[in-house]
Scaffold this motif. Structure first.
Motif, PDB file in Angstrom:
ATOM      1  N   ASN A 337       4.822 -10.429  60.924  1.00 50.09           N
ATOM      2  CA  ASN A 337       3.696  -9.656  61.420  1.00 50.09           C
ATOM      3  C   ASN A 337       2.603  -9.523  60.358  1.00 50.09           C
ATOM      4  O   ASN A 337       1.422  -9.680  60.646  1.00 50.09           O
ATOM      5  N   TYR A 338       2.991  -9.251  59.114  1.00 50.54           N
ATOM      6  CA  TYR A 338       2.023  -8.912  58.067  1.00 50.54           C
ATOM      7  C   TYR A 338       1.114 -10.080  57.714  1.00 50.54           C
ATOM      8  O   TYR A 338      -0.095  -9.912  57.565  1.00 50.54           O
ATOM      9  N   ALA A 341       0.734 -12.609  61.897  1.00 48.82           N
ATOM     10  CA  ALA A 341       0.444 -12.022  63.214  1.00 48.82           C
ATOM     11  C   ALA A 341       1.367 -12.613  64.274  1.00 48.82           C
ATOM     12  O   ALA A 341       0.968 -12.889  65.401  1.00 48.82           O
ATOM     13  N   ASP A 411      -2.238  -7.756  57.740  1.00 49.58           N
ATOM     14  CA  ASP A 411      -2.312  -6.714  58.761  1.00 49.58           C
ATOM     15  C   ASP A 411      -2.635  -5.362  58.116  1.00 49.58           C
ATOM     16  O   ASP A 411      -1.821  -4.831  57.360  1.00 49.58           O
ATOM     17  N   THR A 414      -0.097  -2.386  58.679  1.00 47.19           N
ATOM     18  CA  THR A 414       1.076  -2.436  57.812  1.00 47.19           C
ATOM     19  C   THR A 414       0.744  -1.848  56.437  1.00 47.19           C
ATOM     20  O   THR A 414       1.549  -1.099  55.863  1.00 47.19           O
ATOM     21  N   ARG A 746       6.969  -2.851  61.681  1.00 43.45           N
ATOM     22  CA  ARG A 746       6.203  -3.415  60.572  1.00 43.45           C
ATOM     23  C   ARG A 746       6.958  -3.259  59.257  1.00 43.45           C
ATOM     24  O   ARG A 746       6.859  -4.101  58.378  1.00 43.45           O
ATOM     25  N   SER A 757       4.052   1.673  63.157  1.00 41.46           N
ATOM     26  CA  SER A 757       2.614   1.796  62.989  1.00 41.46           C
ATOM     27  C   SER A 757       2.321   2.867  61.948  1.00 41.46           C
ATOM     28  O   SER A 757       3.212   3.628  61.552  1.00 41.46           O
ATOM     29  N   THR A 802      -1.816  -9.322  70.295  1.00 38.70           N
ATOM     30  CA  THR A 802      -1.220  -8.888  69.027  1.00 38.70           C
ATOM     31  C   THR A 802      -1.945  -9.532  67.851  1.00 38.70           C
ATOM     32  O   THR A 802      -2.311  -8.877  66.884  1.00 38.70           O
ATOM     33  N   THR A 822      -3.106  -6.874  64.951  1.00 41.90           N
ATOM     34  CA  THR A 822      -2.819  -7.233  63.561  1.00 41.90           C
ATOM     35  C   THR A 822      -3.972  -8.043  63.000  1.00 41.90           C
ATOM     36  O   THR A 822      -4.900  -8.424  63.717  1.00 41.90           O
ATOM     37  N   GLY A 843      -6.492  -4.924  63.655  1.00 41.84           N
ATOM     38  CA  GLY A 843      -5.741  -3.755  63.208  1.00 41.84           C
ATOM     39  C   GLY A 843      -5.856  -2.576  64.145  1.00 41.84           C
ATOM     40  O   GLY A 843      -5.843  -1.424  63.713  1.00 41.84           O
ATOM     41  N   SER A 845      -4.124  -0.373  66.465  1.00 45.39           N
ATOM     42  CA  SER A 845      -2.764   0.000  66.843  1.00 45.39           C
ATOM     43  C   SER A 845      -2.670   0.309  68.334  1.00 45.39           C
ATOM     44  O   SER A 845      -3.550   0.953  68.906  1.00 45.39           O
TER      45      SER A 845
END
Length: 876
Positions: A337-338, A341, A411, A414, A746, A757, A802, A822, A843, A845
């Motif tokens: 994710n970081y 994405a 992200d 994160t 995350r 989040s 996302t 992200t 970013g 959320s």
């Protein structure tokens, strides 16, 4: 279990009887075996259900009623369920089943009982049918028992259970349901006990709630119960909330009733300290016995506590394993994710290939004296790769980088969540002695590599055109070397060794490729700083990032537009066998929706996404607009550079004007190459995938797997073990389906705490983010999970997703604006949005859950705000 045909007492049931007693019955039997306080009872086995269905010829009618029913159609589900309920109500229980059930009830003493479902797909790891099936309390007498047993059987087909099974791809044919009949505890108080905290994932905490009366009001959510969070080790109460308990469930002459709690008891605490301690001990005993966190229901009568059922907690994210003899609290970051994405899980082979690449790079560049597992800090959890970053955060100084310089391609949520986590746990995190010492990583090989990197970096500073060409040549050379080396390998072991060794080299080469042009990522900010000192208006700088040349991703998007234009002018539709499509796939067919997972089919294998995309541009007639937008953006950027130069010259700053002009031209010369690195990676991954499929063919011929594509559901180590892999493939596929449905956190900690989040102050919908591409746009929302859904987009839609990777790029030509959960200012989606002049915010959320298809939204790519204008226009 004794050899009764249709019933068995709980005390004789074990987990081995799952297929006969169902999940609930098997778990209750195991609890009795463990010496836990469980009310007496028996199970009407699945054989009884099967006999009932057979005797009443129900299966063909069930199949007919469910034909074509969709899991998301409430009306269809409700209609089918009601018809099935009627069939069960009308059916007759055969004499032998009736006699055995009657005898068991008599031996139990014919008390008031609880009649509960116990299905064979219930309470399994990865699934939770809690609340899906019906439970009936305070049932008395043989006739009533028979009636409610049939109701329990029929609840296997209620609309809730049907919808859940369809959503989770659980078939109907192999299902059967048992029924647990237990003495009813006339509870004065009852509740739910989680042996791990399901609210935050922490395995070192117990979550307990309690209210007056029977447990139905608590389980059904009809009362706000008292609630405690208790530390497992010390028994101390971490949180306590005493609620106003207005209603409770009580026994009546027949059945149960929801009544008002007497006013004097509504705010009275339900459990004293001794009861809290007793329930904690029961929680620890149950979890220890089953070996995993459990969701328990409990009841208390006249000072005696009873456990009436248990099931695994299925909502917990997998727990990190503390490795490398590291003690205390550890923090793990979700790198899927970081930095990528990527919300989807890796296939087992996909994760293994990435791990092999990293291990090879460490062997080539790391210190030669690494002891133990060199990848102790990397874990595959729920199909996502998590990195233990604890020792990088041991000093407050190390936090400053995240506070001051939120990484532009990472992200931001994160980052904020990480800072909040370490601040909240600073006493456990701060420890300078344990901090990573970068000088310890230095070694001759790394120093040589860094010296080479500095040389490559200097090309970008002094000769941008040469730097760009050298980067392209290195990419081409890397792919050629891989293709050439592949020709000389034959055996399975040679192929596996190739993957392990050559992919590590790929990783290093792609770093080197980026070194040639990496200076360009600093140029916009450098220009901004100079311009701010001299100019009141620096808005032209935004235009410089439009239509950046030399980007393979942008070129791919333009190629698709030209294909759409050509087909439309000919009045044709694209086909996978067309020469034009083949030419496109020859250059870009190695790409896929999830580009860093070799387990995902490429466009070459499954070209439908490409064909759908071309068709969508033909249908919308917007291909020319996209082509014109790119070329006009290119001209605008060139004119903007000249205007900036002129404006600075007018201020008498000829030297600065010349410097900014050079910086911005150099930026455009090199920045597009940033996309080349991943392009090369995906080319080599395509070669790797082909090799693995060849290995899969060999394993299929040997009977070790049933299909060559199963190779992506094992690891290299599995292949080398030489064993039959069919069962492992089956387990891994089942786990992959579970992981696909998970929302990954995350951040994770060594206690199991899952952070999804950052905590933020919310406004109307709490939708704010990082402004990443300027402009204000108002239009309808379209929420997409995958680029393959791009056919749903209409011109001018606001894409909400996302995050994006290069597979999304062709869709940008349709967008009015972009909202991502992200990503940062130089992550993929942000860069492409600026190139195409699409306002974007990253970013944000909860964007994909808060915003719905059809909402009219105003997005401001300069402030990061996302405002919902109209919620009434929902698309279907």
């Amino acid at each position: 279990m004794n050899q009764k045909q249709f019933t068995e007492f709980l005390k004789n049931v074990t987990s081995a009887d799952f297929s006969l007693a169902g999940g609930k019955g098997a778990n209750l039997g195991e609890m009795i075996k463990a010496g836990l306080p469980v009310p007496q009872g028996f199970v009407l086995l699945t054989r009884a259900y099967q006999r009932f269905v057979a005797d009443n010829s129900l299966q063909p009618r069930l199949d007919n009623l469910l034909l074509g029913v969709q899991g998301d159609s409430f009306k269809e589900l409700e209609r089918a369920s009601q018809d099935i309920q009627a069939l069960f109500h009308q059916g007759e229980i055969s004499e032998d089943v009736w006699q055995e059930m009657e005898k068991a009830y008599e031996l139990l003493g014919m008390p008031a009982v609880a009649v509960r479902s116990s299905a064979t797909a219930e309470d399994l790891p990865g699934t939770s049918f809690a609340g899906q099936y019906d439970t009936y309390l305070n049932i008395k007498g043989k006739e009533e028992l028979a009636r409610y047993v049939k109701k329990c059987w029929a609840s296997l087909w209620n609309h809730r259970a049907l919808s859940y099974r369809l959503k989770h791809n659980i078939g109907h044919h192999q299902l059967a349901i048992a029924v647990v009949v237990q003495k009813l505890i006339d509870a004065e108080k009852s509740g739910i006990l989680f042996t791990a905290n399901p609210l935050n994932g922490r395995r070192d905490q117990v979550l307990l709630n309690s209210s007056w009366g029977l447990g139905e009001a608590v389980v059904g959510g009809e009362v706000n119960p008292d609630q405690w969070v208790i530390d497992k080790q010390s028994g101390s109460i971490m949180e306590e909330r005493i609620a106003r308990k207005e209603v409770m469930t009580v026994r009546e002459a027949r059945g149960i009733e929801l009544v008002n709690v007497p006013p004097e008891k509504q705010e009275e605490i339900t459990l004293d300290q001794g009861e809290l301690e007793a329930l904690l001990q029961l929680a620890l005993k149950v979890e220890d016995y089953f070996g995993s966190p459990q969701d328990l229901e409990w009841a208390s009568n006249e000072g005696t506590l009873y456990l009436v059922q248990t099931r695994p907690i299925t909502s917990l994210y997998p727990m990190p394993e503390v490795k490398g003899r590291k003690n205390g609290m550890r923090v793990y970051i979700n790198v899927n994710n970081y930095s990528q994405a990527m919300k989807e899980p890796f296939t087992p082979m996909g994760a293994d290939v990435i791990s092999s690449m990293i291990k090879h790079m460490l062997n080539k560049l790391g210190p030669g004296n690494i002891k133990g597992d060199p990848l102790w800090w990397l874990q595959n959890l729920g199909g996502r790769l998590f990195v233990d970053i604890t020792d990088f955060m041991r000093t407050e100084k190390s936090w400053d980088k995240f506070k001051k310089e939120d990484p532009n391609d990472k992200d931001p949520i994160t980052t904020r969540a990480l800072l909040q986590l370490i601040e909240r746990n600073r006493d456990e995190i701060i420890n300078p002695k344990e901090a990573v010492k970068l000088y310890r990583m230095l070694n001759p090989r790394l120093i040589k590599f860094m010296a080479g990197a500095a040389g490559k970096y200097s090309y970008g500073v002094f000769s941008p055109i040469t730097a760009r060409k050298k980067a392209i040549n290195l990419g081409d050379q890397t792919v050629r070397e891989m293709e050439e080396a592949r020709k000389h390998i034959q055996t399975t072991e040679e192929k596996l060794r190739f993957i392990e060794d050559h992919l590590g080299k790929l990783f290093i080469n792609c770093f080197e490729l980026l070194f040639y042009v990496s200076v360009s990522s600093t140029y916009i900010e450098k220009a901004r700083k100079i311009m701010k000192t001299q100019l009141d208006d620096i808005s032209d700088l935004q235009l410089v990032e439009k239509s950046v040349p030399h980007s393979v991703t942008t070129e791919m998007g333009m190629h698709i537009l030209e294909l759409a234009k050509g087909y439309d002018q000919k009045g044709k539709r694209p086909g996978a066998g067309d020469p034009e499509v083949k030419a496109f796939l020859a250059k870009y067919g190695h790409r896929s929706a999830i580009e860093l997972d070799v387990g995902v089919p490429s466009w070459q294998e499954e070209p439908q996404y490409v064909l759908d995309l071309i068709n969508s541009y033909i249908d919308n007639k917007n291909y020319q607009e996209g082509i014109d937008r790119f070329y006009s953006g290119k001209k605008e950027a060139e004119k903007a550079i000249q205007r900036i130069k002129t404006d600075l010259e007018k201020k008498g700053e000829r030297r600065k004007a010349k410097k900014v002009e050079k910086i911005l031209k150099d930026f455009r010369e090199m920045f597009g190459i940033r996309e080349l690195s991943k392009f090369v990676v995906t080319q080599v991954f395509s070669i790797t995938r082909d090799l693995l499929i060849e290995v899969g063919e060999e394993l299929e011929r040997a009977g070790r797997i049933s299909d060559k594509m199963d190779i992506f559901f094992v690891t290299i180590e599995d292949i080398r073990a030489g064993k039959d892999l069919n069962q492992r493939v089956k387990r891994n596929k089942e786990q992959f389906l579970i992981d696909e449905k998970r929302v990954a956190p995350r951040l994770l900690t060594s206690t199991g705490e899952s952070i999804f989040s950052a905590m933020e102050e919310a406004g109307d919908l709490g939708l704010t983010g990082i402004p990443v591409s300027p402009g204000v746009f108002e239009g309808p929302v379209r929420v997409l999970d995958h680029p393959q859904e791009g056919y749903k987009l209409e011109q001018g839609d606001i894409l909400v997703t996302t995050g994006t990777n290069p597979a999304w790029t062709p869709l940008f030509l349709k967008l009015g604006a972009l909202i991502m959960e992200t990503g940062g200012s130089i992550s993929h989606g942000s860069v492409v949005a600026r190139e195409y002049g699409v306002p974007a915010v990253a970013g944000v959320s909860r964007a994909t859950t808060e915003l719905k298809d059809g909402y009219i939204v105003r997005i401001n790519g300069e402030t990061g705000s996302v405002d919902v204008i109209d919620r009434s226009c929902i698309k279907v």
